[in-house]
Write an enzyme that holds these catalytic residues in place. Structure first.
Site, short mmCIF file in Angstrom:
data_model
loop_
_atom_site.label_atom_id
_atom_site.label_comp_id
_atom_site.label_asym_id
_atom_site.label_seq_id
_atom_site.Cartn_x
_atom_site.Cartn_y
_atom_site.Cartn_z
N SER A 137 -15.06 -4.67 74.06
CA SER A 137 -15.46 -4.57 72.79
C SER A 137 -16.05 -5.90 72.28
O SER A 137 -16.65 -6.15 71.10
CB SER A 137 -14.19 -4.67 71.74
OG SER A 137 -13.19 -5.34 72.02
N LYS A 143 -15.88 -14.19 68.21
CA LYS A 143 -15.93 -12.63 67.69
C LYS A 143 -15.52 -12.53 66.48
O LYS A 143 -14.51 -13.24 65.83
CB LYS A 143 -14.95 -11.98 68.71
CG LYS A 143 -14.90 -10.56 68.98
CD LYS A 143 -14.07 -10.13 70.07
CE LYS A 143 -14.01 -8.66 70.13
NZ LYS A 143 -12.94 -8.39 71.31
N SER A 181 -11.93 -6.10 77.56
CA SER A 181 -13.13 -6.46 76.39
C SER A 181 -14.05 -7.42 76.74
O SER A 181 -14.89 -7.47 75.64
CB SER A 181 -12.19 -6.43 74.87
OG SER A 181 -12.23 -5.01 74.75
#
Lengths: 473, 486
Positions: free
Chosen positions: B143, B68, B167
């Protein structure tokens, strides 16, 4: 005349190997931005790792200031924006500071004064800013250095008290070895809050804050200047403005900004540092590492019969005081010990530009020399000369005495044979004594000293002369 | 053989038997990444140069993965999908990245996320929205949107994300893959751009429970740079995956999972619960007891507002370093205040500013007690309730969401009452730091749905064990987009 009310906020950088929340070095350097880790720059993703040593030192100081200590270590965030604060928040302590409700006592012109400590907490220093013509530079060396803040109650009433308090505080830092507390390096600096009120007033006057004063002499100058400035304002019937002022090199204070409503720092508990229990075991261990402090020593010396000023001189420095304590363990002559330490030794340290720990002459060596004088084995003047020579050449005074054959003749048989020779050389004086002129014995002692190159023990010699002469009566 | 369908074990074997090189795997991953980038947008940065320098060889040596874009990677652009960091190149490595680098795992790219990891839609990234590869008219959730898409597409066998509310576990559900968030502190957070420190977890996507266990084995352990990291439990999570689960007990929350709790349940909800009930049946078939437990609905309804309050408060403080003074996309001004003001005004999207305003508001002296501290109390209450339940039960099993991935524009940050609990119960895992895993459980309208299993803290091994056994009762292990399980 107005009553002066002063409160101090003292910041002190702790002496540790690394910074408060990072592994960057905690050392003073003129080269900017060398002691810096990602944590000190507040880069995204960094996490604080608390410095155990810094916590220990803050706790130690809190205990030395007789504070109440918390049951656990917790840190809080103080949120505000400023270019010297890279994370946008400072890690500090609000919920459970290391110390609360402490007190420090000391002497001001011989009178005991106690200053109440509101709180002591551990936080991190900010980066330092240098403002240039149309730009500013940031040095992150200071960013994250462990900083201890000590806040007093508003219970200081004069510049003298303030300065004496700061000196006492600095000596506590030095005694506890928590900081070098050098104000010229900004390791110790303070904010002064001062207000004036009439004796008849029941509420404090308007508070003026003076920020970041390093030198104690500047604290004194700033307070004295402010007392004068505020008195003049009040005399005219005008009002003092609540503001922050700075002190300039001319010793005058200048307005920086008027105080607006208190800033909301939105404190909340730092989530990256889990609470750590402070057990009695830990507390006792830290407490046991606090040495006897300056004021306790001053009182002890005064109790021994030493003058206030000598007591203060000796106790000002832990090492000198330790030296003195060791010295008086080995000699009963307190007077000579005090005088020689405060005058000869301290004077020589200054001249030689060394610390007492670097002095070759140990307390035992000095005590032995003092003993020679108090036993009247050596004259005071001779002994002092030997001491100066010993300090200069880094040798034991006893060695000097031995080498130059300055040894006391105390052996009674040896002395009696010398005395008998003198009697033979001075029959007139012997007769005078036998006829009742006792004073003449001293003349005969002088003769003995002459004959022995001043090495005969004068006391023993006198005693023996009298005994021999009495026997002849 | 298509490598994109292979799990870590098989890839390992292929490398070890020289039937494929690590570099070839990287090239295929790189090719797929570029292929899907314009349609799906899984990456902020695609790495085009193969790099594998294992310091200590292990099962992940030579295996491609994605990270990420909110993990600090020295020398590699790290944007957190925010304009304010669009040119930020870190100078240090996150512990997770360092561990993977030292293992010789091969970084394929940095995944797109909702700006600063705040948001659950994958639509607020500074480089555009991330689409759901199962159906590009739908979102993948966030996310950790790009990571979910990369693993669902088979670009990489695993991807590292972060999970503050859900997330990783929610987008895993919408992507038909596994999402695992271990116990708080199990994996070091050092180098993960902080959103809400007390809730942030390093988490990961994979296509099997076993792969999740393999990756966690490598990543877990105490880190001197993260004081909240846990001492390594010394356990091999793979070794216990197949332990017998007969007699294990799970519960689900009645107020969210029992249709009787809803007045007029939608078709989607009915189908979701039906799918969930099938999984419950499967559990019972392998000897797991599943019971219904009731929790005070007022606490459950307070989960989402409490989460918003706490996470926004911490976020506003955590992101105060983004001023353009030290780093980042500075917008000039006459004074330092102007620089900070312009940089932040320009650098954050409206959604982020809204969260910062909320965070600031709840921390203000006059509001803190009523808002922030009360939210912390709700958090403590639900965590205590869970601890109590974990004395009786080995875990909680729930549908991972109230339905399939929504269509773009179908919903925003605000949620309908119907789904309030079902869409937000995953935060319980963050509130308590509980190990929590989402595994695919089937399809509704050709879109994946999933269940979530959450256990007591430190019991990562048990959660993985139970999840692995439940996974074994279904046919979704290892699935990638396009597989015809539907």
């Amino acid at each position: 005349m107005y009553k002066v009310i002063i409160g101090l906020e003292v910041h002190c950088e702790l002496k540790t190997n690394s910074k408060n929340f990072s592994s960057a070095k905690n050392t003073y350097t003129n080269m900017p931005n060398v002691n810096v880790m990602p944590v000190d720059l507040g880069l995204p993703g960094i996490l604080p790792v608390v410095n155990k040593e810094a916590c220990k030192k803050a706790l130690k100081t809190a205990m030395a200031l007789n504070c109440e200590t918390p049951d656990e270590i917790i840190f809080d965030r103080k949120n505000y924006y400023y270019p010297d604060l890279p994370k946008g928040y400072q890690i500090t302590q609000v919920t459970k500071p290391f110390g609360r409700n402490g007190s420090v006592s000391f002497l001001v012109n011989g009178e005991e004064k106690t200053v109440l400590i509101h709180q002591l907490h551990l936080e991190e220093d900010t980066a330092s800013l240098e403002h240039c013509s149309n730009y500013s530079l940031i040095d992150y060396n200071r960013s994250g250095i462990p900083l201890m803040e000590i806040v007093t109650e508003p219970c200081i009433y004069s510049a003298d008290e303030a300065v004496r308090f700061l000196e006492t505080l600095r000596n506590i830092f030095l005694y506890c070895e928590v900081s070098e507390a050098k104000s010229d390096k900004g390791q110790m600096r303070c904010d002064v809050n001062i207000s004036l009120m009439k004796d008849t007033d029941t509420e404090f006057g308007t508070k003026v804050e003076m920020k970041n004063i390093n030198a104690f002499t500047s604290v004194k100058a700033a307070i004295e200047y402010e007392i004068k400035r505020q008195s003049e304002i009040l005399d005219k019937g005008e009002k003092v403005i609540q503001e922050t002022r700075r002190i300039d090199e001319d010793g005058k204070t200048y307005s920086m900004r008027e105080k607006v409503d208190a800033v909301d720092y939105k404190y909340y508990i730092e989530p990256n540092l889990a609470p750590v229990k402070l057990t009695d075991e830990i507390k006792n261990k830290v407490k046991s590492e606090i040495p006897e402090l300056e004021y306790s020593r001053i009182k002890r010396y005064i109790d021994l019969g030493i003058s206030v000023s000598d007591a203060e001189t000796i106790a000002r420095d832990k090492n000198i005081s330790n030296y003195f304590d060791e010295l008086i363990k080995n000699t009963n002559d307190l007077n000579t010990a005090t005088n020689w330490l405060t005058i000869i030794i301290l004077g020589s340290l200054n001249k030689l530009n060394i610390s007492i720990n670097e002095l070759f002459i140990t307390p035992t060596m000095l005590a032995n020399l003092i003993e020679k004088v108090s036993n009247k084995e050596l004259s005071s003047q001779l002994a002092k000369n030997i001491l100066y020579e010993a300090m200069e050449k880094n040798i034991d005074p006893m060695e000097i005495i031995k080498k130059s054959n300055i040894k006391q003749i105390s052996n009674e048989d040896e002395l009696i044979s010398i005395i008998k020779n003198i009697f033979d050389e001075c029959p007139e004086q012997v007769n005078e004594y036998l006829n009742g002129n006792g004073k003449v014995a001293n003349f005969l002692v002088g003769k003995v000293m002459q004959k022995t190159n001043k090495q005969a023990n004068p006391g023993t010699s006198l005693k023996l002369i009298k005994e021999e002469l009495e026997r002849m009566k | 053989m298509e490598y994109k369908k292979m799990l870590i074990d098989d890839l390992r074997e292929s490398i070890d038997t020289n039937s494929v090189s690590s570099e070839d795997l990287f090239k295929e991953a790189n090719k797929l990444a570029h292929e899907y980038q314009s349609d799906i947008n899984p990456f902020v940065t695609i790495i085009d140069k193969y790099s594998c320098r294992a310091k200590e060889k292990n099962i992940l040596t030579g295996i491609p993965y994605a990270l990420k874009d909110n993990f600090s990677t020295s020398g590699i652009l790290t944007t957190a999908s925010s304009n304010i960091l669009k040119n930020y190149v870190p100078v240090y490595d996150a512990t997770v990245y360092k561990k993977l680098k030292n293992s010789g795992a091969v970084l394929v790219g940095k995944n797109t996320l909702d700006e600063l990891a705040m948001g659950g839609t994958g639509t607020t990234c500074h480089t555009g929205v991330v689409k759901n590869p199962w159906n590009t008219s739908r979102l993948i959730g966030g996310s950790s949107a790009g990571g979910a898409a990369s693993v669902a597409l088979g670009i990489v066998p695993f991807a590292i994300g972060s999970d503050t509310g859900d997330s990783v576990r929610k987008p895993a559900a919408f992507g038909g893959i596994v999402g695992f968030k271990p116990t708080y502190g199990r994996i070091s957070r050092y180098g993960l751009f902080a959103f809400a420190s007390s809730l942030d977890h390093v988490a990961l996507f994979s296509r099997s429970v076993k792969d999740a266990a393999i990756v966690t084995n490598v990543l877990k352990g105490q880190d001197d740079l993260d004081m909240t990291s846990l001492k390594d439990d010394g356990k091999d999570y793979v070794a216990t995956l197949n332990n017998d689960v007969k007699g294990k007990k799970l519960f689900y929350i009645k107020e969210a999972c029992n249709l009787e709790a809803y007045d007029n349940p939608s078709d989607m909800l009915v189908n979701t619960i039906e799918n969930f009930n099938k999984v419950i049946e499967n559990c019972k078939n392998i000897g797991i007891t599943v019971e219904e437990v009731s929790i005070d609905v007022s606490i459950l309804n307070a989960l989402y507002p409490s989460y918003m309050t706490i996470s926004c408060a911490e976020a506003t403080s955590n992101n105060s370093n983004l001023t353009g003074i030290q780093f980042g996309n500075r917008i000039d001004g006459d004074t330092y205040e102007d620089i900070m003001f312009n940089t932040r005004t320009n650098g954050f999207s409206e959604l982020i500013k809204r969260r910062f305003v909320i965070g600031s508001y709840v921390l203000q002296k006059e509001n803190q007690e009523k808002l922030f501290l009360n939210a912390c109390r709700v958090r403590r209450m639900i965590v205590e309730k869970m601890h109590e339940l974990f004395k009786t039960y080995d875990g909680m099993i729930m549908p991972a969401s109230g339905g399939i991935a929504p269509k773009f524009g179908e919903r925003s940050d605000t949620l309908s009452n119907e789904y309030l609990i079902l869409e937000n119960h995953l935060v319980i895992g963050n509130f308590g730091g509980f190990p929590s895993i989402t595994i695919p459980s089937g399809f509704i309208d050709n879109m994946p749905v999933a269940v979530n299993i959450t256990g007591d803290i430190f019991k990562d091994d048990l959660v993985l064990n139970i999840a692995n056994k439940i996974e074994g009762t279904m046919n979704y292990k290892g699935q990638i987009v396009g597989d015809k399980n539907v």
